[in-house]
Write a protein that holds these residues in place. Structure first.
Motif, PDB file in Angstrom:
ATOM      1  N   VAL A   1      -7.878  -0.511   0.417  1.00 28.75           N
ATOM      2  CA  VAL A   1      -7.286  -1.240   1.427  1.00 28.75           C
ATOM      3  C   VAL A   1      -5.556  -1.186   1.131  1.00 28.75           C
ATOM      4  O   VAL A   1      -4.804  -1.128   2.088  1.00 28.75           O
ATOM      5  N   GLY A   2      -5.288  -0.963  -0.144  1.00 27.46           N
ATOM      6  CA  GLY A   2      -3.782  -1.034  -0.359  1.00 27.46           C
ATOM      7  C   GLY A   2      -3.138   0.199   0.237  1.00 27.46           C
ATOM      8  O   GLY A   2      -1.974   0.219   0.459  1.00 27.46           O
ATOM      9  N   VAL A   3      -4.042   1.366   0.071  1.00 27.64           N
ATOM     10  CA  VAL A   3      -3.302   2.427   0.881  1.00 27.64           C
ATOM     11  C   VAL A   3      -2.953   2.134   2.333  1.00 27.64           C
ATOM     12  O   VAL A   3      -1.786   2.454   2.653  1.00 27.64           O
ATOM     13  N   TYR A   4      -3.704   1.427   3.094  1.00 28.49           N
ATOM     14  CA  TYR A   4      -3.576   1.112   4.414  1.00 28.49           C
ATOM     15  C   TYR A   4      -2.492  -0.095   4.454  1.00 28.49           C
ATOM     16  O   TYR A   4      -1.495   0.099   5.041  1.00 28.49           O
ATOM     17  N   LEU A   5      -2.521  -0.947   3.639  1.00 27.70           N
ATOM     18  CA  LEU A   5      -1.552  -2.141   3.516  1.00 27.70           C
ATOM     19  C   LEU A   5       0.007  -1.565   3.324  1.00 27.70           C
ATOM     20  O   LEU A   5       0.977  -1.908   3.762  1.00 27.70           O
ATOM     21  N   CYS A   6       0.087  -0.415   2.184  1.00 23.82           N
ATOM     22  CA  CYS A   6       1.347   0.018   1.793  1.00 23.82           C
ATOM     23  C   CYS A   6       1.771   0.683   2.784  1.00 23.82           C
ATOM     24  O   CYS A   6       3.188   0.885   3.163  1.00 23.82           O
ATOM     25  N   GLU A   7       0.956   1.434   3.495  1.00 21.76           N
ATOM     26  CA  GLU A   7       1.508   2.485   4.719  1.00 21.76           C
ATOM     27  C   GLU A   7       1.890   1.675   5.913  1.00 21.76           C
ATOM     28  O   GLU A   7       3.022   1.907   6.296  1.00 21.76           O
ATOM     29  N   HIS A   8       0.964   0.655   6.244  1.00 25.05           N
ATOM     30  CA  HIS A   8       1.648  -0.187   7.148  1.00 25.05           C
ATOM     31  C   HIS A   8       3.016  -0.938   6.925  1.00 25.05           C
ATOM     32  O   HIS A   8       4.162  -0.825   7.675  1.00 25.05           O
ATOM     33  N   ALA A   9       3.300  -1.387   5.642  1.00 27.68           N
ATOM     34  CA  ALA A   9       4.340  -2.259   5.227  1.00 27.68           C
ATOM     35  C   ALA A   9       5.679  -1.126   5.223  1.00 27.68           C
ATOM     36  O   ALA A   9       6.696  -1.456   5.731  1.00 27.68           O
ATOM     37  N   SER A  10       5.133   0.212   4.845  1.00 27.40           N
ATOM     38  CA  SER A  10       6.292   1.159   4.858  1.00 27.40           C
ATOM     39  C   SER A  10       7.063   1.530   6.125  1.00 27.40           C
ATOM     40  O   SER A  10       7.952   1.606   6.401  1.00 27.40           O
ATOM     41  N   LYS A  11       5.709   1.535   7.219  1.00 30.69           N
ATOM     42  CA  LYS A  11       6.283   1.956   8.602  1.00 30.69           C
ATOM     43  C   LYS A  11       7.063   0.667   8.984  1.00 30.69           C
ATOM     44  O   LYS A  11       8.238   0.922   9.831  1.00 30.69           O
ATOM     45  N   VAL A  12       6.627  -0.397   9.019  1.00 28.03           N
ATOM     46  CA  VAL A  12       7.311  -1.847   9.339  1.00 28.03           C
ATOM     47  C   VAL A  12       8.957  -1.709   8.643  1.00 28.03           C
ATOM     48  O   VAL A  12       9.833  -2.000   9.493  1.00 28.03           O
ATOM     49  N   MET A  13       8.971  -1.505   7.489  1.00 30.02           N
ATOM     50  CA  MET A  13      10.108  -1.487   6.510  1.00 30.02           C
ATOM     51  C   MET A  13      10.990  -0.531   7.075  1.00 30.02           C
ATOM     52  O   MET A  13      12.300  -0.238   6.995  1.00 30.02           O
ATOM     53  N   GLY A  14      10.532   0.919   7.402  1.00 32.75           N
ATOM     54  CA  GLY A  14      11.274   1.996   7.755  1.00 32.75           C
ATOM     55  C   GLY A  14      11.778   2.551   6.546  1.00 32.75           C
ATOM     56  O   GLY A  14      12.583   3.453   6.748  1.00 32.75           O
ATOM     57  N   VAL A  15      10.992   2.545   5.418  1.00 32.79           N
ATOM     58  CA  VAL A  15      11.275   3.077   4.053  1.00 32.79           C
ATOM     59  C   VAL A  15      10.038   3.204   3.422  1.00 32.79           C
ATOM     60  O   VAL A  15       9.188   2.486   3.325  1.00 32.79           O
ATOM     61  N   HIS A  16      10.118   4.542   2.893  1.00 40.82           N
ATOM     62  CA  HIS A  16       8.946   4.824   1.790  1.00 40.82           C
ATOM     63  C   HIS A  16       9.168   4.068   0.512  1.00 40.82           C
ATOM     64  O   HIS A  16      10.110   4.111  -0.024  1.00 40.82           O
ATOM     65  N   ASP A  17       8.017   3.224   0.326  1.00 44.86           N
ATOM     66  CA  ASP A  17       7.907   2.908  -0.825  1.00 44.86           C
ATOM     67  C   ASP A  17       9.127   1.563  -1.283  1.00 44.86           C
ATOM     68  O   ASP A  17       9.694   1.682  -2.139  1.00 44.86           O
ATOM     69  N   HIS A  18       9.142   0.817   0.065  1.00 45.39           N
ATOM     70  CA  HIS A  18      10.100  -0.395  -0.195  1.00 45.39           C
ATOM     71  C   HIS A  18       9.882  -1.059  -1.672  1.00 45.39           C
ATOM     72  O   HIS A  18       8.823  -1.380  -1.784  1.00 45.39           O
ATOM     73  N   GLY A  19      10.790  -1.645  -2.343  1.00 42.43           N
ATOM     74  CA  GLY A  19      10.720  -2.285  -3.451  1.00 42.43           C
ATOM     75  C   GLY A  19      10.042  -3.534  -3.387  1.00 42.43           C
ATOM     76  O   GLY A  19       9.121  -4.174  -4.223  1.00 42.43           O
ATOM     77  N   GLY A  20      10.063  -4.085  -2.246  1.00 36.93           N
ATOM     78  CA  GLY A  20       9.252  -5.367  -1.949  1.00 36.93           C
ATOM     79  C   GLY A  20       7.737  -5.079  -1.708  1.00 36.93           C
ATOM     80  O   GLY A  20       6.957  -6.143  -1.756  1.00 36.93           O
ATOM     81  N   ILE A  21       7.426  -3.889  -1.601  1.00 28.18           N
ATOM     82  CA  ILE A  21       5.844  -3.657  -1.403  1.00 28.18           C
ATOM     83  C   ILE A  21       5.284  -3.506  -2.733  1.00 28.18           C
ATOM     84  O   ILE A  21       5.564  -2.707  -3.687  1.00 28.18           O
ATOM     85  N   VAL A  22       4.541  -4.806  -3.247  1.00 28.10           N
ATOM     86  CA  VAL A  22       4.057  -4.909  -4.576  1.00 28.10           C
ATOM     87  C   VAL A  22       2.496  -4.890  -4.879  1.00 28.10           C
ATOM     88  O   VAL A  22       2.024  -4.934  -5.700  1.00 28.10           O
ATOM     89  N   TRP A  23       1.728  -4.574  -3.758  1.00 24.76           N
ATOM     90  CA  TRP A  23       0.177  -4.626  -3.641  1.00 24.76           C
ATOM     91  C   TRP A  23      -0.223  -3.318  -4.732  1.00 24.76           C
ATOM     92  O   TRP A  23      -1.069  -3.729  -5.604  1.00 24.76           O
ATOM     93  N   ASP A  24       0.715  -2.440  -4.651  1.00 16.54           N
ATOM     94  CA  ASP A  24       0.410  -1.383  -5.692  1.00 16.54           C
ATOM     95  C   ASP A  24       0.465  -1.905  -7.237  1.00 16.54           C
ATOM     96  O   ASP A  24      -0.177  -1.427  -8.112  1.00 16.54           O
ATOM     97  N   GLU A  25       1.244  -2.722  -7.688  1.00 25.26           N
ATOM     98  CA  GLU A  25       1.598  -3.614  -8.843  1.00 25.26           C
ATOM     99  C   GLU A  25       0.229  -4.607  -9.014  1.00 25.26           C
ATOM    100  O   GLU A  25       0.034  -4.306 -10.242  1.00 25.26           O
ATOM    101  N   PHE A  26      -0.170  -4.962  -8.159  1.00 26.32           N
ATOM    102  CA  PHE A  26      -1.440  -5.766  -8.424  1.00 26.32           C
ATOM    103  C   PHE A  26      -2.382  -5.007  -8.816  1.00 26.32           C
ATOM    104  O   PHE A  26      -3.252  -5.183  -9.602  1.00 26.32           O
ATOM    105  N   ILE A  27      -2.970  -3.851  -8.149  1.00 24.70           N
ATOM    106  CA  ILE A  27      -3.837  -2.952  -8.540  1.00 24.70           C
ATOM    107  C   ILE A  27      -3.561  -2.150 -10.019  1.00 24.70           C
ATOM    108  O   ILE A  27      -4.505  -2.162 -10.747  1.00 24.70           O
ATOM    109  N   GLY A  28      -2.354  -1.922 -10.169  1.00 23.80           N
ATOM    110  CA  GLY A  28      -1.981  -1.174 -11.473  1.00 23.80           C
ATOM    111  C   GLY A  28      -2.153  -2.331 -12.394  1.00 23.80           C
ATOM    112  O   GLY A  28      -2.847  -1.913 -13.763  1.00 23.80           O
ATOM    113  N   MET A  29      -1.803  -3.437 -12.443  1.00 24.87           N
ATOM    114  CA  MET A  29      -2.032  -4.360 -13.580  1.00 24.87           C
ATOM    115  C   MET A  29      -3.539  -4.982 -13.692  1.00 24.87           C
ATOM    116  O   MET A  29      -3.886  -4.726 -14.869  1.00 24.87           O
ATOM    117  N   TRP A  30      -4.311  -4.895 -12.470  1.00 22.82           N
ATOM    118  CA  TRP A  30      -5.699  -5.078 -12.476  1.00 22.82           C
ATOM    119  C   TRP A  30      -6.129  -4.023 -13.320  1.00 22.82           C
ATOM    120  O   TRP A  30      -7.253  -4.342 -14.174  1.00 22.82           O
TER     121      TRP A  30
END
Length: 161
Positions: free
Chosen positions: A65-94
């Motif tokens: 799900v995170g791959v989809y969420l991060c891709e969507h947010a990245s497109k909305v922000m117009g920036v690859h891996d914008h600092g505010g996209i943190v779902w990846d931190e959730f999965i990494g910490m878990w």
């Protein structure tokens, strides 16, 4: 909705952004990745109280799900891996806390180790961060940082028992 600055109202309007921005923790003007990791901590308690199979299923589903969420947010922000996209931190910490002994000391150690690996990006994390794009690229470096932290925590748990 602005492609540069999002507000909490923007996140509420799009639940995909709400999740990608870690329920708003990614809106922090300073150290959004650290705040995103902190926001992931309460979920660690829930995951650790579940079976290992449930924990693994949540991790797998959260990653996909995170791959989809991060891709969507990245497109909305117009920036690859914008600092505010943190779902990846959730999965990494878990992932870092998978099958780690219970206790605040272990949680603190996992948090510190995950943040060190996420920020320092030792090989191949840094290489993947630069070479892999899209939602998968946003997610994979944090997954590896979580794996590195998990390895150290598991070794510590083995030798400290």
């Amino acid at each position: 909705m602005s492609t540069v600055n999002l507000s909490f109202k923007d996140l509420i309007r799009d639940p995909r952004l709400l999740l990608a921005f870690g329920f708003g923790s990614g809106l922090s003007p300073k150290a959004p990745g650290t705040f995103g990791t902190i926001a992931a901590l309460p979920f660690v308690f829930l995951l650790q109280a579940s079976s290992i199979y449930t924990y693994l299923a949540v991790l797998l589903i959260g990653f996909v799900v995170g791959v989809y969420l991060c891709e969507h947010a990245s497109k909305v922000m117009g920036v690859h891996d914008h600092g505010g996209i943190v779902w990846d931190e959730f999965i990494g910490m878990w992932l870092a806390m998978l099958a780690v002994p219970l206790g605040w000391q272990w949680l603190l150690a996992g948090f510190v180790l995950f943040r060190i690996f996420d920020i320092a990006k030792p090989w191949p994390i840094g290489w993947l961060d630069k070479k892999v794009s899209g939602g998968f690229g946003i997610m994979i470096d944090d997954v590896l940082a979580g794996l590195y932290a998990l390895l150290i925590l598991q070794l510590a748990a083995f030798y400290l028992r």
